[in-house]
Design a protein around this motif. Sequence first.
Motif, mmCIF file in Angstrom:
data_model
loop_
_atom_site.group_PDB
_atom_site.id
_atom_site.type_symbol
_atom_site.label_atom_id
_atom_site.label_comp_id
_atom_site.label_asym_id
_atom_site.label_seq_id
_atom_site.Cartn_x
_atom_site.Cartn_y
_atom_site.Cartn_z
ATOM 1 N N ASP A 1 26.818 -25.430 -9.387
ATOM 2 C CA ASP A 1 27.155 -24.051 -9.720
ATOM 3 C C ASP A 1 26.477 -23.107 -8.742
ATOM 4 N N ASP A 2 27.181 -22.067 -8.325
ATOM 5 C CA ASP A 2 26.597 -21.079 -7.420
ATOM 6 C C ASP A 2 25.820 -20.070 -8.260
ATOM 7 N N ILE A 3 24.558 -20.322 -8.423
ATOM 8 C CA ILE A 3 23.706 -19.517 -9.298
ATOM 9 C C ILE A 3 22.878 -18.566 -8.458
ATOM 10 N N ASP A 4 22.856 -17.302 -8.863
ATOM 11 C CA ASP A 4 22.097 -16.273 -8.155
ATOM 12 C C ASP A 4 20.618 -16.375 -8.539
ATOM 13 N N ILE A 5 19.823 -16.957 -7.646
ATOM 14 C CA ILE A 5 18.393 -17.135 -7.906
ATOM 15 C C ILE A 5 17.563 -16.050 -7.224
ATOM 16 N N SER A 6 18.206 -14.979 -6.760
ATOM 17 C CA SER A 6 17.510 -13.963 -5.959
ATOM 18 C C SER A 6 16.298 -13.362 -6.665
ATOM 19 N N GLN B 1 9.647 -17.824 -5.441
ATOM 20 C CA GLN B 1 8.560 -18.402 -6.234
ATOM 21 C C GLN B 1 8.403 -19.872 -5.865
ATOM 22 N N GLN B 2 7.156 -20.311 -5.850
ATOM 23 C CA GLN B 2 6.868 -21.673 -5.398
ATOM 24 C C GLN B 2 6.245 -22.514 -6.497
ATOM 25 N N ILE C 1 11.946 -22.145 -4.915
ATOM 26 C CA ILE C 1 13.215 -22.317 -5.612
ATOM 27 C C ILE C 1 14.364 -22.267 -4.602
ATOM 28 N N ALA C 2 14.254 -21.421 -3.572
ATOM 29 C CA ALA C 2 15.270 -21.388 -2.515
ATOM 30 C C ALA C 2 15.335 -22.733 -1.785
ATOM 31 N N GLY D 1 18.918 -23.178 -12.829
ATOM 32 C CA GLY D 1 19.962 -22.462 -13.547
ATOM 33 C C GLY D 1 20.412 -23.241 -14.764
ATOM 34 N N ILE D 2 20.781 -22.501 -15.803
ATOM 35 C CA ILE D 2 21.270 -23.101 -17.041
ATOM 36 C C ILE D 2 22.577 -22.405 -17.413
#
Length: 164
Positions: free
Chosen positions: A27-32, A37-38, A53-54, A127-128
Amino acid sequence: MLSKINRVWIAFALAVAIICLCGCAPDDIDISGYADQQIAIDGIDEDTVFVSIADMKALDCVTIKTESTSDKIGKVRATGPTLETVLAAKGADIKDIKKITFHGADDYEYSLKEDYIAEHDIILAFGIDKEPLDEEDAPCRIIIPESDSAYWLRMLDHINIEMK
């Protein structure tokens, strides 16, 4: 000129290629909101290694539908790399782990031993249900399919590994 049989095979090959390229991607989830965050990982090397996370989203990811064996969370569609994929990207083999401890920013933690690790997939979900994690779960949630939701640690910020 191509025969009818050749055209059918070409159409079939194109259809398979389209499915593989489009239908198999996570899924293309927006993690912006939490991409930078590490998560700290101790025990692979002498020094702590980090994965953002990127970085995780750039790895091979899976999207799975699963349900916890307890009633606390229920059914989810989780997206992220497996623990095995993340460790391999950092130069470690999951088969060499004796024990692993996951730590959440809320001070919740638990450990798994090698036999459990070998028998279960462990997803580091960013992502969930096709959505980014909310503030109470970000930056990463552990999902172990078909397990008790007590193992579905949220706010993952540290992994401690004990190698064999």
